[in-house]
Write a protein that holds these residues in place. Structure first.
Motif, PDB file in Angstrom:
ATOM      1  N   HIS A  90     102.108  14.429  72.790  1.00 10.29           N
ATOM      2  CA  HIS A  90     102.677  13.079  72.736  1.00 10.29           C
ATOM      3  C   HIS A  90     104.024  13.015  73.449  1.00 10.29           C
ATOM      4  O   HIS A  90     104.923  12.287  73.020  1.00 10.29           O
ATOM      5  CB  HIS A  90     102.845  12.642  71.274  1.00 10.29           C
ATOM      6  N   THR A  92     105.045  11.676  76.277  1.00  9.30           N
ATOM      7  CA  THR A  92     105.458  10.361  76.773  1.00  9.30           C
ATOM      8  C   THR A  92     106.026   9.512  75.646  1.00  9.30           C
ATOM      9  O   THR A  92     107.091   8.910  75.779  1.00  9.30           O
ATOM     10  CB  THR A  92     104.275   9.638  77.452  1.00  9.30           C
ATOM     11  N   ASP A  93     105.318   9.497  74.524  1.00 13.07           N
ATOM     12  CA  ASP A  93     105.803   8.731  73.370  1.00 13.07           C
ATOM     13  C   ASP A  93     107.117   9.312  72.847  1.00 13.07           C
ATOM     14  O   ASP A  93     108.045   8.560  72.534  1.00 13.07           O
ATOM     15  CB  ASP A  93     104.766   8.721  72.246  1.00 13.07           C
ATOM     16  N   TRP A  94     107.188  10.633  72.765  1.00 14.50           N
ATOM     17  CA  TRP A  94     108.423  11.243  72.260  1.00 14.50           C
ATOM     18  C   TRP A  94     109.596  10.935  73.188  1.00 14.50           C
ATOM     19  O   TRP A  94     110.708  10.691  72.732  1.00 14.50           O
ATOM     20  CB  TRP A  94     108.278  12.754  72.065  1.00 14.50           C
ATOM     21  N   ILE A  96     110.123   8.279  74.759  1.00 18.17           N
ATOM     22  CA  ILE A  96     110.568   6.912  74.472  1.00 18.17           C
ATOM     23  C   ILE A  96     111.414   6.883  73.204  1.00 18.17           C
ATOM     24  O   ILE A  96     112.512   6.344  73.193  1.00 18.17           O
ATOM     25  CB  ILE A  96     109.359   5.958  74.343  1.00 18.17           C
ATOM     26  N   VAL A  97     110.915   7.488  72.139  1.00 18.48           N
ATOM     27  CA  VAL A  97     111.613   7.387  70.849  1.00 18.48           C
ATOM     28  C   VAL A  97     112.825   8.296  70.754  1.00 18.48           C
ATOM     29  O   VAL A  97     113.758   8.015  70.002  1.00 18.48           O
ATOM     30  CB  VAL A  97     110.665   7.645  69.655  1.00 18.48           C
ATOM     31  N   ASP A 119     107.481  -1.078  73.718  1.00 19.89           N
ATOM     32  CA  ASP A 119     107.242   0.341  73.997  1.00 19.89           C
ATOM     33  C   ASP A 119     107.640   1.217  72.815  1.00 19.89           C
ATOM     34  O   ASP A 119     106.923   2.151  72.449  1.00 19.89           O
ATOM     35  CB  ASP A 119     108.023   0.786  75.238  1.00 19.89           C
ATOM     36  N   SER A 122     105.127   0.804  69.849  1.00 24.05           N
ATOM     37  CA  SER A 122     103.857   1.464  70.166  1.00 24.05           C
ATOM     38  C   SER A 122     103.987   2.983  70.101  1.00 24.05           C
ATOM     39  O   SER A 122     103.148   3.664  69.499  1.00 24.05           O
ATOM     40  CB  SER A 122     103.374   1.052  71.556  1.00 24.05           C
ATOM     41  N   ALA A 123     105.037   3.511  70.711  1.00 22.29           N
ATOM     42  CA  ALA A 123     105.258   4.961  70.702  1.00 22.29           C
ATOM     43  C   ALA A 123     105.498   5.460  69.286  1.00 22.29           C
ATOM     44  O   ALA A 123     104.976   6.501  68.883  1.00 22.29           O
ATOM     45  CB  ALA A 123     106.434   5.313  71.611  1.00 22.29           C
ATOM     46  N   THR A 124     106.263   4.705  68.517  1.00 20.25           N
ATOM     47  CA  THR A 124     106.552   5.091  67.130  1.00 20.25           C
ATOM     48  C   THR A 124     105.268   5.156  66.319  1.00 20.25           C
ATOM     49  O   THR A 124     105.038   6.126  65.586  1.00 20.25           O
ATOM     50  CB  THR A 124     107.554   4.103  66.492  1.00 20.25           C
ATOM     51  N   ARG A 126     102.221   5.705  67.303  1.00 22.22           N
ATOM     52  CA  ARG A 126     101.403   6.858  67.683  1.00 22.22           C
ATOM     53  C   ARG A 126     101.994   8.163  67.137  1.00 22.22           C
ATOM     54  O   ARG A 126     101.257   9.030  66.662  1.00 22.22           O
ATOM     55  CB  ARG A 126     101.251   6.903  69.199  1.00 22.22           C
ATOM     56  N   ILE A 127     103.295   8.284  67.168  1.00 22.02           N
ATOM     57  CA  ILE A 127     103.919   9.498  66.641  1.00 22.02           C
ATOM     58  C   ILE A 127     103.785   9.560  65.117  1.00 22.02           C
ATOM     59  O   ILE A 127     103.537  10.632  64.558  1.00 22.02           O
ATOM     60  CB  ILE A 127     105.376   9.617  67.105  1.00 22.02           C
TER      61      ILE A 127
END
Length: 132
Positions: A90, A92-94, A96-97, A119, A122-124, A126-127
């Motif tokens: 993850h 990409t998501d990490w 972002i957050v 963004d 959404s990222a939060t 998923r994480i």
């Protein structure tokens, strides 16, 4: 001490608050609360990893656990036992957050835009699922 159940409840509520603020175009607050929700979930994961029913809350309870007395998402992630999974599956998501920090609450209002919040939410989400 704060129970795992209370941490989970607070996490869910802060994420919902962020979504409501996004709808109200209150982007700065929405983004801030997203990071706070993630911080709470990381603390839940730390409790599970350490097999603790509660997380330290007061100065006295933190006496022997100073490394846990942080708001740094990177530090908290490193204590969850899930850092490798999150940063490989993850990333990409990490990315972002991980830009979130509690000092954001002092930023001038208007620095965050709608897409930043979308963004972040959404990222939060998923994480949060990956931390289960």
């Amino acid at each position: 001490m704060i129970s795992i159940q209370e941490l989970k409840k607070n996490c869910k509520c802060r994420l919902k608050d962020a979504e409501v603020l996004l709808q109200d175009r209150r982007y700065d607050g929405a983004l801030y609360l997203c990071g706070y929700a993630l911080e709470l979930k990381l603390k839940v994961r730390i409790c599970r990893t350490l097999k603790w029913p509660e997380f330290p809350e007061t100065k006295k309870e933190f006496e022997n656990y100073q490394s846990l007395k942080t708001h740094s998402l990177d530090v908290l992630l490193s204590l969850t036992g899930r850092e490798s999974k999150i940063k490989t599956q993850h990333l990409t998501d990490w990315s972002i957050v991980a830009n979130w920090e509690p000092e954001m609450r002092y930023q001038p209002v208007g620095k965050i835009n709608r897409n930043d919040v979308i963004d972040m939410i959404s990222a939060t989400k998923r994480i949060l699922k990956a931390l289960i």
